[in-house]
Design a protein around this motif. Structure first.
Motif, mmCIF file in Angstrom:
data_model
loop_
_atom_site.group_PDB
_atom_site.id
_atom_site.type_symbol
_atom_site.label_atom_id
_atom_site.label_comp_id
_atom_site.label_asym_id
_atom_site.label_seq_id
_atom_site.Cartn_x
_atom_site.Cartn_y
_atom_site.Cartn_z
ATOM 1 N N LEU A 143 0.819 -1.219 0.000
ATOM 2 C CA LEU A 143 0.000 0.000 0.000
ATOM 3 C C LEU A 143 0.854 1.270 0.000
ATOM 4 C CD1 LEU A 143 -2.699 -1.294 2.531
ATOM 5 C CD2 LEU A 143 -3.159 -0.688 0.168
ATOM 6 N N ASP A 149 1.565 3.432 -2.419
ATOM 7 C CA ASP A 149 0.962 4.626 -3.047
ATOM 8 C C ASP A 149 -0.019 5.287 -2.095
ATOM 9 O OD1 ASP A 149 2.372 4.070 -5.304
ATOM 10 O OD2 ASP A 149 0.681 3.209 -6.422
ATOM 11 N N GLU A 150 -0.767 4.455 -1.376
ATOM 12 C CA GLU A 150 -1.777 4.995 -0.457
ATOM 13 C C GLU A 150 -1.095 5.727 0.710
ATOM 14 O OE1 GLU A 150 -1.744 2.080 -1.907
ATOM 15 O OE2 GLU A 150 -3.701 1.790 -2.849
ATOM 16 N N GLN A 203 0.125 9.024 -0.573
ATOM 17 C CA GLN A 203 -0.997 9.960 -0.742
ATOM 18 C C GLN A 203 -1.396 10.590 0.595
ATOM 19 O OE1 GLN A 203 -3.695 7.701 -3.219
ATOM 20 N NE2 GLN A 203 -5.017 9.522 -3.334
ATOM 21 N N LEU A 204 -1.436 9.774 1.643
ATOM 22 C CA LEU A 204 -1.746 10.307 2.973
ATOM 23 C C LEU A 204 -0.696 11.330 3.391
ATOM 24 C CD1 LEU A 204 -2.768 7.024 4.857
ATOM 25 C CD2 LEU A 204 -4.253 9.008 4.481
ATOM 26 N N HIS A 230 8.757 1.941 2.371
ATOM 27 C CA HIS A 230 7.863 3.093 2.538
ATOM 28 C C HIS A 230 8.685 4.364 2.748
ATOM 29 C CE1 HIS A 230 4.505 0.226 3.903
ATOM 30 N NE2 HIS A 230 4.086 0.800 2.799
ATOM 31 N N THR A 252 -9.247 8.209 6.099
ATOM 32 C CA THR A 252 -9.812 7.304 5.090
ATOM 33 C C THR A 252 -11.180 6.891 5.634
ATOM 34 O OG1 THR A 252 -8.932 5.326 6.165
ATOM 35 C CG2 THR A 252 -7.548 6.352 4.496
ATOM 36 N N LEU A 308 -8.444 0.924 3.962
ATOM 37 C CA LEU A 308 -8.034 0.754 2.561
ATOM 38 C C LEU A 308 -7.410 -0.624 2.400
ATOM 39 C CD1 LEU A 308 -6.273 4.174 1.793
ATOM 40 C CD2 LEU A 308 -8.664 3.538 1.411
ATOM 41 N N SER A 368 -5.108 -2.754 -4.184
ATOM 42 C CA SER A 368 -5.820 -2.891 -5.467
ATOM 43 C C SER A 368 -5.638 -4.319 -5.984
ATOM 44 C CB SER A 368 -5.229 -1.916 -6.481
ATOM 45 O OG SER A 368 -3.890 -2.305 -6.748
ATOM 46 N N GLU A 407 -2.142 -4.749 -7.223
ATOM 47 C CA GLU A 407 -1.123 -4.959 -6.184
ATOM 48 C C GLU A 407 -1.249 -6.366 -5.592
ATOM 49 O OE1 GLU A 407 -0.849 -2.049 -2.961
ATOM 50 O OE2 GLU A 407 0.815 -3.164 -2.077
ATOM 51 N N SER A 435 0.162 -8.500 0.134
ATOM 52 C CA SER A 435 -0.743 -7.359 0.279
ATOM 53 C C SER A 435 -2.200 -7.795 0.435
ATOM 54 C CB SER A 435 -0.609 -6.422 -0.927
ATOM 55 O OG SER A 435 -1.157 -7.039 -2.084
#
Ligand SMILES: C[S@@+](CC[C@H](N)C(=O)[O-])C[C@H]1O[C@@H](n2cnc3c(N)ncnc32)[C@H](O)[C@@H]1O
Length: 334
Positions: free
Chosen positions: A29, A31-32, A35-36, A59, A294, A298, A301, A304, A311
């Motif tokens: 995760l 990308d998520e 984004q946060l 990360h 969120t 989450l 995807s 992923e 994941s």
């Protein structure tokens, strides 16, 4: 309790080292999380990220690239992870500080390093692929290693030490609570029979468990037993409780974000409940409120999940601090 069971990568050499990809851990995760972080740094590019589980630095590296003026304080209880993260993050120079320690002590570490303002606190729980795939660490079902399972092998008791002294009822509770194992007394007896009968390796224990318990669908029955034993050896539930109690106190500016990725339903439940309480009561004396960053947890995807089977069981929950206003519920600061 339903345990999420991660499928483990298997490309390992004879000595248990993963081939290709260096530390061998693909961040989940990512990308998520980035984004946060972008939202948390929206008002100003300056400030700190506290990565409580730096692992191989996946990360952390993505965050430092995405936010070129941010600084990072990162910790991990595993000295091998600290070493790997220092190497990987070296190109970021003084922007990255990596410390050996458990996240139950994150408040003290952050105070010691005077990192202010903190805009993101993130924890990515569980084990790294490196730990799973290094036979000598004793986490793996598939690679034969000692009965160890300590994330920090420099302290605490190994699995073998703990099993030497545990009572069958106590072990059954561990299997039930952390592994969702229904016939926990019977399974605990098999584990103790194995080690007290002379088994000293993960391979021997896994083989006996498989012979006696079989498989549940495609899943090796020992997978859940190993997960429960690992959580016990590393006192993971207590570590998470301490993090959930202390990490929110690191919030100090508008938008400070608290994010947690779990791989186990018990951990996810603990995070969900603690976050719901923070939304209700805030930080006690301190004026301000936590809001969801969120709407719900989450998940990875489909793409992923297909490319990184680890994941599949991941859930990311996040809250955002907003100073100045009081929470709706009971106990909020006036
Ligand atoms: C899933 S990995 C993190 C991977 C990392 N986010 C990355 O992108 O490479 C989990 C890491 O958390 C560490 N860890 C687990 N429990 C911990 C604790 N209580 N305190 C500090 N580190 C912990 C493990 O040693 C492991 O390296």
């Amino acid at each position: 309790m339903t345990a999420h069971v991660a499928t483990l990568p298997q490309e390992a050499t004879a000595d248990g080292t993963v081939t290709g990809g260096g530390f061998g851990h693909v961040p989940v995760l990512a990308d998520e999380v980035v984004q946060l972080a972008r939202a948390a740094f929206a008002a100003t590019p300056l400030g700190w990220i506290v990565d409580c589980t730096v692992g191989g630095g996946g990360h952390a590296d993505a965050l430092l690239h995405a936010l070129p003026q941010a600084r990072l304080l990162a910790l991990d209880r595993d000295p091998e992870a600290v070493q790997a993260a220092r190497t990987r993050l070296a190109p970021h120079g003084e922007r990255a500080r990596i410390v050996h320690g458990t996240f139950s002590g994150v408040a003290a570490v952050a105070a010691q390093h005077t990192v202010r303002p903190i805009r993101l606190v993130v924890a990515d729980l569980g084990v790294s692929s490196h730990q799973f795939d290094t036979a000598r660490r004793g986490f793996s079902l598939r690679l034969d290693g000692p009965l160890d399972m300590r994330m920090d092998a420099t302290c605490g008791e190994s699995l073998a030490d703990l099993l030497a002294n545990v009572r069958v009822e106590e072990l059954a509770d561990v299997l039930y609570d952390y592994g969702d194992i229904r016939r926990s007394i019977g399974t605990a007896r098999i584990v103790l029979e194995s080690v007290r009968g002379g088994a000293t390796t993960t391979g021997a224990l896994a083989a006996l468990l498989e012979r006696r318990l079989g498989r549940v669908g495609r899943i090796h029955a020992a997978t859940q037993v190993f997960q429960a034993l690992r959580m016990w050896v590393n006192d993971e539930a207590a570590e998470l409780d301490a993090w959930l109690r202390d990490a929110p106190g690191l919030a100090d500016v508008d938008g400070t974000t608290l994010a947690c990725i779990t791989f186990h339903s018990g951990d996810d439940r603990a995070v969900k409940q603690a976050f719901a309480k923070l939304e209700r009561v805030g930080l006690g004396e301190r004026r301000g409120r936590w809001e969801r960053a969120t709407r719900k947890a989450l998940v990875a995807s489909a793409a992923e999940q297909a490319s990184n089977p680890r994941s599949r069981s991941a859930k990311l929950r996040a809250l955002r601090w907003s100073p100045g206003s009081a929470p709706d519920g009971d106990g909020g600061a006036a």
